[in-house]
Design a protein around this motif. Structure first.
Motif, short mmCIF file in Angstrom:
data_model
loop_
_atom_site.label_atom_id
_atom_site.label_comp_id
_atom_site.label_asym_id
_atom_site.label_seq_id
_atom_site.Cartn_x
_atom_site.Cartn_y
_atom_site.Cartn_z
N TYR A 209 0.81 -1.22 0.00
CA TYR A 209 0.00 0.00 0.00
C TYR A 209 0.84 1.27 0.00
CZ TYR A 209 -4.38 -2.48 0.81
OH TYR A 209 -5.47 -3.29 0.67
N THR A 210 0.32 2.26 -0.70
CA THR A 210 0.88 3.61 -0.67
C THR A 210 -0.18 4.54 -0.10
OG1 THR A 210 2.46 3.41 -2.47
CG2 THR A 210 1.51 5.58 -2.13
N CYS A 211 0.25 5.49 0.75
CA CYS A 211 -0.69 6.47 1.28
C CYS A 211 -0.16 7.87 1.06
CB CYS A 211 -1.01 6.22 2.74
SG CYS A 211 0.40 5.93 3.83
N LEU A 212 -1.10 8.80 0.93
CA LEU A 212 -0.81 10.20 0.66
C LEU A 212 -1.62 11.03 1.64
CD1 LEU A 212 0.44 12.23 -1.49
CD2 LEU A 212 -1.78 12.12 -2.61
N ALA A 213 -1.01 12.06 2.25
CA ALA A 213 -1.70 12.81 3.30
C ALA A 213 -1.31 14.27 3.26
CB ALA A 213 -1.38 12.23 4.67
N THR A 214 -2.20 15.10 3.80
CA THR A 214 -1.91 16.51 3.99
C THR A 214 -2.55 16.98 5.28
OG1 THR A 214 -1.99 18.71 2.98
CG2 THR A 214 -3.91 17.30 2.68
N SER A 231 -5.35 6.03 0.85
CA SER A 231 -4.43 4.91 0.60
C SER A 231 -4.99 4.03 -0.49
CB SER A 231 -4.21 4.09 1.88
OG SER A 231 -5.29 3.22 2.12
N LEU A 232 -4.10 3.40 -1.22
CA LEU A 232 -4.49 2.50 -2.29
C LEU A 232 -3.32 1.58 -2.61
CD1 LEU A 232 -4.41 4.46 -5.68
CD2 LEU A 232 -3.53 5.39 -3.54
N PRO A 233 -3.58 0.48 -3.31
CA PRO A 233 -2.48 -0.40 -3.69
C PRO A 233 -1.41 0.37 -4.45
CG PRO A 233 -4.56 -1.50 -4.06
CD PRO A 233 -4.89 -0.07 -3.70
N THR A 234 -0.16 0.05 -4.18
CA THR A 234 0.95 0.80 -4.75
C THR A 234 0.92 0.82 -6.27
OG1 THR A 234 2.34 0.42 -2.81
CG2 THR A 234 3.47 0.94 -4.87
N ASP A 235 0.57 -0.28 -6.91
CA ASP A 235 0.52 -0.32 -8.37
C ASP A 235 -0.48 0.70 -8.90
OD1 ASP A 235 2.43 -2.26 -8.44
OD2 ASP A 235 1.02 -3.93 -8.69
N GLY A 236 -1.63 0.82 -8.24
CA GLY A 236 -2.64 1.78 -8.66
C GLY A 236 -2.17 3.21 -8.45
N PHE A 237 -1.42 3.45 -7.38
CA PHE A 237 -0.92 4.80 -7.12
C PHE A 237 0.06 5.23 -8.20
CE2 PHE A 237 2.20 7.69 -5.22
CZ PHE A 237 1.35 8.72 -4.80
N ARG A 238 0.92 4.33 -8.62
CA ARG A 238 1.90 4.67 -9.64
C ARG A 238 1.22 5.09 -10.94
NH1 ARG A 238 5.06 -0.44 -7.92
NH2 ARG A 238 6.67 0.38 -6.53
N GLY A 242 -1.15 11.52 -9.85
CA GLY A 242 -1.52 12.92 -10.07
C GLY A 242 -2.98 13.18 -9.77
N ALA A 243 -3.86 12.30 -10.25
CA ALA A 243 -5.29 12.47 -10.03
C ALA A 243 -5.64 12.30 -8.55
CB ALA A 243 -6.07 11.46 -10.87
N VAL A 244 -4.99 11.36 -7.89
CA VAL A 244 -5.26 11.13 -6.46
C VAL A 244 -4.83 12.35 -5.65
CG1 VAL A 244 -4.68 9.72 -4.46
CG2 VAL A 244 -5.11 8.63 -6.67
N ARG A 245 -3.65 12.88 -5.96
CA ARG A 245 -3.16 14.04 -5.24
C ARG A 245 -4.06 15.26 -5.48
NH1 ARG A 245 1.83 13.64 -6.65
NH2 ARG A 245 1.92 15.22 -8.27
N ALA A 246 -4.55 15.42 -6.70
CA ALA A 246 -5.44 16.54 -7.00
C ALA A 246 -6.75 16.42 -6.25
CB ALA A 246 -5.69 16.61 -8.51
N ALA A 247 -7.29 15.20 -6.14
CA ALA A 247 -8.54 15.00 -5.40
C ALA A 247 -8.35 15.32 -3.92
CB ALA A 247 -9.01 13.55 -5.57
#
Length: 263
Positions: A209-214, A231-238, A242-247
């Motif tokens: 898993y990869t997670c992104l936070a602010t 958070s989402l599976p790392t393959d999906g994050f790669r 960009g779209a996940v970070r924008a959301a």
């Protein structure tokens, strides 16, 4: 299972309190009502001890006794509402839970609301189903803050001395080969978090898993800091980072406005 120190009653003092809480946890963690015999096996105590401990919990509404066994009682929802209130949920035009659902739909990732308070980091709420036992991030005290994006985002906001105290208490255990365990490297990582305005953890707490936070801006009140993460599976994050970070960025002002006391 360890045997009970007494076959007829619960042990006196704090140990009795601890055992009562263990009983309550066992009922809460179960998928269905739990029999007294099953609780006695889980706690490693006599059947009479279970009845002795359960009595006050039933009286206070924390448990109910059904024909199938013990289940959470009517007091539990009030405790949950108090928990949410103390961690800043439920204010504004939209509740935090509703906003987490919106973030999940727009990002395609599970969403989380987290908080630092009184030396602890807690996952307060999440869109991840409670039935998904394989999911690595669940509500409750966060024991892997240095390895998660939400932990990094929150720790980056603390004064250096306060952050050092937190890490001294909770440690920097290695969970995967990517986990940062060096205080010097971690401070450098947090400097990057402050510079970018968001934190990323790629397989540091869980390799899959990869997670992104602010952190939520101007959200620190009475020593409490809040953050929003996904958070989402790392393959999906790669494939769609960009779209996940924008959301996530679009969600920040909505969450900030929903906190109690927001203008």
């Amino acid at each position: 299972m360890p045997s009970s120190p007494s076959a007829s009653s619960s042990p006196p003092g704090p140990q009795s309190v601890d055992r009562a809480l263990a009983l309550l946890d066992a009922v809460a963690d179960a998928d269905r009502p739990v029999s007294a015999k099953a609780l006695a096996r889980t706690l490693g105590c006599a059947l009479s001890t279970v009845y002795h401990l359960a009595g006050p919990l039933i009286t206070r509404g924390h448990l109910v006794r059904t024909p199938e066994g013990y289940a959470p009682g009517p007091r539990v929802p009030a405790l949950h509402r108090a928990y949410q209130r103390h961690h800043g949920l439920g204010g504004g035009e939209a509740g935090i839970g509703e906003l987490l659902g919106l973030l999940r739909r727009t990002s395609g990732a599970e969403a989380y609301f987290t908080a630092y308070r009184d030396g602890r980091i807690t996952v307060v709420d999440t869109t991840a189903p409670v039935t998904d036992t394989a999911h690595p991030f669940v509500p409750g005290a966060e024991a892997r803050a240095h390895a998660t994006a939400h932990g990094k985002a929150l720790l980056a906001e603390l004064p250096a001395a306060q952050r050092r105290r937190y890490l001294a208490v909770h440690g920097m255990a290695r969970f995967t080969e990517r986990t940062i365990t060096s205080p010097e490297r971690f401070e450098a990582e947090l400097a990057r978090v402050r510079e970018r305005g968001f934190a990323v953890s790629v397989g540091e707490a869980d390799p899959a898993y990869t997670c992104l936070a602010t952190v939520l801006p101007a959200a620190r009140r009475d020593g409490v800091v809040h953050a929003v993460s996904v958070s989402l599976p790392t393959d999906g994050f790669r494939q769609r980072h960009g779209a996940v970070r924008a959301a996530l960025a679009r969600a920040v002002p909505l969450f900030t406005a929903a906190l109690p006391g927001a203008p």
